[in-house]
Motif scaffolding. Sequence first.
Motif, short mmCIF file in Angstrom:
data_model
loop_
_atom_site.label_atom_id
_atom_site.label_comp_id
_atom_site.label_asym_id
_atom_site.label_seq_id
_atom_site.Cartn_x
_atom_site.Cartn_y
_atom_site.Cartn_z
N THR A 156 77.96 28.26 38.22
CA THR A 156 79.11 27.52 38.76
C THR A 156 79.19 27.73 40.27
O THR A 156 79.32 28.85 40.75
N LEU A 157 79.11 26.62 41.00
CA LEU A 157 79.26 26.63 42.46
C LEU A 157 80.57 25.94 42.83
O LEU A 157 81.26 25.40 41.96
N LYS A 158 80.91 25.92 44.10
CA LYS A 158 82.16 25.30 44.53
C LYS A 158 82.18 23.81 44.22
O LYS A 158 83.25 23.23 44.03
N ASP A 159 80.99 23.17 44.20
CA ASP A 159 80.93 21.74 43.91
C ASP A 159 80.54 21.47 42.46
O ASP A 159 80.05 20.39 42.13
N GLY A 160 80.74 22.45 41.59
CA GLY A 160 80.53 22.23 40.17
C GLY A 160 79.37 23.01 39.59
O GLY A 160 78.66 23.75 40.28
N GLU A 161 79.16 22.82 38.30
CA GLU A 161 78.11 23.52 37.57
C GLU A 161 76.75 22.91 37.90
O GLU A 161 76.60 21.68 37.96
N THR A 162 75.75 23.76 38.11
CA THR A 162 74.41 23.25 38.35
C THR A 162 73.74 22.90 37.03
O THR A 162 74.08 23.45 35.98
N ALA A 163 72.77 22.00 37.09
CA ALA A 163 72.00 21.65 35.90
C ALA A 163 71.09 22.82 35.54
O ALA A 163 70.74 23.64 36.41
N PRO A 164 70.69 22.93 34.29
CA PRO A 164 69.74 23.98 33.92
C PRO A 164 68.48 23.90 34.77
O PRO A 164 68.02 22.81 35.12
N ALA A 165 67.94 25.06 35.11
CA ALA A 165 66.76 25.14 35.98
C ALA A 165 65.69 25.99 35.30
O ALA A 165 65.96 26.68 34.31
N GLU A 166 64.49 25.90 35.83
CA GLU A 166 63.43 26.82 35.41
C GLU A 166 63.39 27.97 36.40
O GLU A 166 63.36 27.74 37.62
N ALA A 167 63.43 29.18 35.91
CA ALA A 167 63.47 30.35 36.79
C ALA A 167 62.61 31.46 36.19
O ALA A 167 62.74 31.77 35.01
N ARG A 168 61.75 32.04 37.03
CA ARG A 168 60.93 33.16 36.56
C ARG A 168 60.60 34.08 37.72
O ARG A 168 60.57 33.67 38.89
N ARG A 169 60.37 35.33 37.38
CA ARG A 169 59.97 36.33 38.37
C ARG A 169 58.48 36.16 38.65
O ARG A 169 57.68 35.94 37.75
N ILE A 170 58.08 36.24 39.94
CA ILE A 170 56.68 36.10 40.31
C ILE A 170 56.27 37.21 41.28
O ILE A 170 57.14 37.79 41.96
N PRO A 171 54.98 37.53 41.35
CA PRO A 171 54.52 38.46 42.39
C PRO A 171 54.71 37.82 43.77
O PRO A 171 54.82 36.59 43.88
N ALA A 172 54.72 38.62 44.79
CA ALA A 172 54.83 38.08 46.15
C ALA A 172 53.68 37.12 46.40
O ALA A 172 52.51 37.50 46.28
N PRO A 173 53.95 35.86 46.71
CA PRO A 173 52.86 34.89 46.90
C PRO A 173 52.05 35.19 48.16
O PRO A 173 52.56 35.74 49.14
N ALA A 174 50.77 34.83 48.10
CA ALA A 174 49.87 35.06 49.24
C ALA A 174 50.04 33.92 50.24
O ALA A 174 49.25 32.97 50.29
N ILE A 175 51.09 33.99 51.03
CA ILE A 175 51.37 32.95 52.02
C ILE A 175 51.49 33.58 53.41
O ILE A 175 51.42 34.80 53.57
N TRP A 176 51.65 32.74 54.39
CA TRP A 176 51.74 33.13 55.79
C TRP A 176 52.94 34.04 56.04
O TRP A 176 53.92 34.01 55.31
N ARG A 177 52.87 34.83 57.12
CA ARG A 177 54.01 35.63 57.55
C ARG A 177 55.00 34.75 58.29
O ARG A 177 54.61 33.89 59.07
N ARG A 178 56.26 34.96 57.99
CA ARG A 178 57.27 34.16 58.66
C ARG A 178 57.51 34.68 60.06
O ARG A 178 57.51 35.89 60.30
N GLN A 179 57.72 33.75 60.98
CA GLN A 179 58.08 34.11 62.35
C GLN A 179 59.41 33.45 62.70
O GLN A 179 59.53 32.23 62.71
N PRO A 180 60.45 34.27 62.97
CA PRO A 180 60.48 35.73 62.93
C PRO A 180 60.53 36.23 61.49
O PRO A 180 60.92 35.49 60.58
#
Length: 222
Positions: free
Chosen positions: A93-117
Amino acid sequence: MSKLILLNKPYGVLCQFTDPDGRPTLADFISESGVYAAGRLDFDSEGLLLLTADGRLQHRIAHPSNKLPKVYWAQVEGEITDDALLQLRLGVTLKDGETAPAEARRIPAPAIWRRQPPIRQRKSIPTSWIELTITEGRNRQVRRMTAAVGFPTLRLVRRAIGDWSLEGLAPGESRCEQVKMPAIPQAPGKPRSRKPSANRRKRPRNAAPGAGRDSRTRKPRR
């Protein structure tokens, strides 16, 4: 066929081509004129952004009614729990209403670029990564969803939209694809009623076949 540009939008770039305050915009990465983003990505978010000059294709990608899945990688503060993942899947539940069901899962840290900053990280509090797939497009929705279940988002990367992904694109890089645009189905409506012709006489509901015809035009039986 329509031309579609896939851009890996870096952190700290506005999803527009001009800015009176001089902040980085899409014009720093896209030289083609007449294209517009199909959907938006926040200034402090990274990842896949789709651009096209085709208004129908832009609508098909961006409009929430088409429920195109969008996949995000979110680095959240704390070790995400099974209960929090379940809440995300069921809808929060958010301020603008209930969100639709989502897919959610835990993952290892992805091998992507370092964020700057780099993200603000506290040594005493661990972080974890989740993959979240939603079909809505509310303002800052993923960040609000993770905060609602007790795990604020520290870094957000959009990995895919529908069948398109940022695979092979470094931050700031883009590539073009040709897309066949399917016809947009028309909204269902009432079938048009056929009005009887002006010179066609109506027959009473319970009348026998042939009733009401001029007897002079009927052929005698043999």
